[in-house]
Design a protein around this motif. Structure first.
Motif, PDB file in Angstrom:
ATOM      1  N   PRO A   9       0.815  -1.221   0.000  1.00  0.00           N
ATOM      2  CA  PRO A   9       0.000   0.000   0.000  1.00  0.00           C
ATOM      3  C   PRO A   9       0.849   1.272   0.000  1.00  0.00           C
ATOM      4  N   GLN A  10       0.183   2.366  -0.275  1.00  0.00           N
ATOM      5  CA  GLN A  10       0.827   3.674  -0.393  1.00  0.00           C
ATOM      6  C   GLN A  10       1.493   4.131   0.907  1.00  0.00           C
ATOM      7  N   VAL A  11       2.598   4.831   0.764  1.00  0.00           N
ATOM      8  CA  VAL A  11       3.181   5.577   1.876  1.00  0.00           C
ATOM      9  C   VAL A  11       2.344   6.831   2.076  1.00  0.00           C
ATOM     10  N   LEU A  12       2.045   7.158   3.311  1.00  0.00           N
ATOM     11  CA  LEU A  12       1.171   8.283   3.631  1.00  0.00           C
ATOM     12  C   LEU A  12       1.926   9.359   4.406  1.00  0.00           C
TER      13      LEU A  12
ATOM     14  N   THR B 263       5.352   4.740  11.898  1.00  0.00           N
ATOM     15  CA  THR B 263       5.793   6.098  11.602  1.00  0.00           C
ATOM     16  C   THR B 263       7.196   6.100  11.002  1.00  0.00           C
ATOM     17  N   ALA B 264       7.425   7.099  10.178  1.00  0.00           N
ATOM     18  CA  ALA B 264       8.729   7.361   9.576  1.00  0.00           C
ATOM     19  C   ALA B 264       8.797   8.872   9.342  1.00  0.00           C
ATOM     20  N   GLY B 265       9.767   9.315   8.585  1.00  0.00           N
ATOM     21  CA  GLY B 265       9.891  10.745   8.325  1.00  0.00           C
ATOM     22  C   GLY B 265      10.608  11.460   9.453  1.00  0.00           C
ATOM     23  N   SER B 266      10.832  12.747   9.257  1.00  0.00           N
ATOM     24  CA  SER B 266      11.625  13.524  10.220  1.00  0.00           C
ATOM     25  C   SER B 266      10.777  14.179  11.300  1.00  0.00           C
TER      26      SER B 266
ATOM     27  N   ASP C 252      10.574   3.601  -0.550  1.00  0.00           N
ATOM     28  CA  ASP C 252       9.628   4.062   0.462  1.00  0.00           C
ATOM     29  C   ASP C 252      10.306   4.973   1.477  1.00  0.00           C
ATOM     30  N   THR C 253      11.529   4.632   1.844  1.00  0.00           N
ATOM     31  CA  THR C 253      12.280   5.477   2.782  1.00  0.00           C
ATOM     32  C   THR C 253      12.532   6.853   2.176  1.00  0.00           C
ATOM     33  N   GLU C 254      12.889   6.869   0.907  1.00  0.00           N
ATOM     34  CA  GLU C 254      13.118   8.149   0.232  1.00  0.00           C
ATOM     35  C   GLU C 254      11.828   8.955   0.165  1.00  0.00           C
TER      36      GLU C 254
END
Length: 284
Positions: free
Chosen positions: A36-39, A81-84, A161-163
């Motif tokens: 599924p999509q990254v949100l 969760t991910a991102g900064s 996905d990480t990018e």
């Protein structure tokens, strides 16, 4: 020639159908073999309270899609969760004191069946273990969500996905859904109302939808709680107009729940902005 009242009814029915329908997107062309999509989560100017009931404390929050051509999440799809950006937990303890700390590992993130809505939840037993009587979350800018999958993703997909979660696509998404803009603020206001309404309702006409005094009380409870602090006047006004529109449809006899109608308005508002984000050709 149709009588004015009958014509008005037909027009209202068409308007309601358009309001409830989700705008067409490229979702249908998504590759179902992909995860599924990254949100991204929409940042909130004020903490979002979690409502505790039936062993779970939860709240619905606004989210958006960063990958147009990946499959949308189904209901119950888990994310991490991910991102900064950070999600922070705020708890009020039984002695009246308050604590604030990272929510890492303490919350679950689950799709509500659309990329536009994510359910944040905590087991009420965990809340009790914190000696807390109330809990809320603060969602900072740049929080991303990556799907939880049964098996590890191929390295190329995981790296992509990480990018997406940390990189240019997420920065662009943050700009499109930045607090202070009309439609993101309207969506946040709508979720504040949605979270005060019951998730299900047994048969008949929803009294909250058809009764203008109950709708006014709902609006007052949200406005007076301080939940709308920091939101734009235009965004708040748009959300209020959606509440009024749902009431008008209910008073005309359309069978709907106020929560369901507001959820549809929320999703439509979010997808308007998401379509514009996709047209910016980011997040693939």
């Amino acid at each position: 020639m149709q009588r004015p009242a009958l014509l008005a009814s037909h027009l209202a029915a068409a308007a309601l159908a358009a309001m409830v329908a989700m705008p067409g997107t490229a979702d249908a062309a998504a590759d179902s073999s992909m995860p599924p999509q990254v949100l991204g989560l929409v940042a909130h100017a004020t903490p979002v309270p979690l409502t505790c009931d039936g062993g779970t404390c939860e709240a619905l929050v606004s989210s958006f899609c960063l990958q147009e051509h990946r499959p949308p999440p189904g209901a119950g799809q888990l994310y991490q969760t991910a991102g900064s950006g950070d999600v922070t937990l705020l708890v009020r303890k039984s002695d009246g004191s308050t604590r604030e700390f990272s929510a890492a590992g303490l919350l679950t993130y689950e799709s509500d069946g659309h990329f536009t809505r994510t359910r944040i939840a905590m087991d009420s037993a965990r809340l009790a273990s914190l000696d807390a009587t109330e809990v809320a979350v603060r969602i900072a800018p740049m929080v991303s969500l990556v799907p939880v999958t049964d098996a590890p993703l191929p390295a190329e997909i995981a790296e992509g996905d990480t990018e997406t979660a940390y990189g240019e696509a997420r920065f662009t998404g943050a700009d499109f859904f930045h607090p202070g803009k009309t439609r993101p603020d309207a969506a946040v206001t709508l979720t504040r109302m949605i979270n005060t309404l019951p998730a299900t309702m047994s048969g008949g006409i929803d009294p909250r939808a058809v009764d203008p005094f109950k709708r006014a009380a709902l609006w007052s409870s949200v406005a007076e709680s301080g939940a709308l602090t920091g939101l734009s006047d235009a965004g708040i006004a748009r959300a209020r107009s959606e509440l009024d529109r749902c009431g008008q449809y209910a008073e005309m006899g359309f069978k709907l729940t106020l929560r369901g109608c507001l959820e549809s308005a929320h999703d439509r508002t979010m997808r308007e902005v998401n379509d514009e984000l996709w047209k910016a050709e980011v997040g693939y």
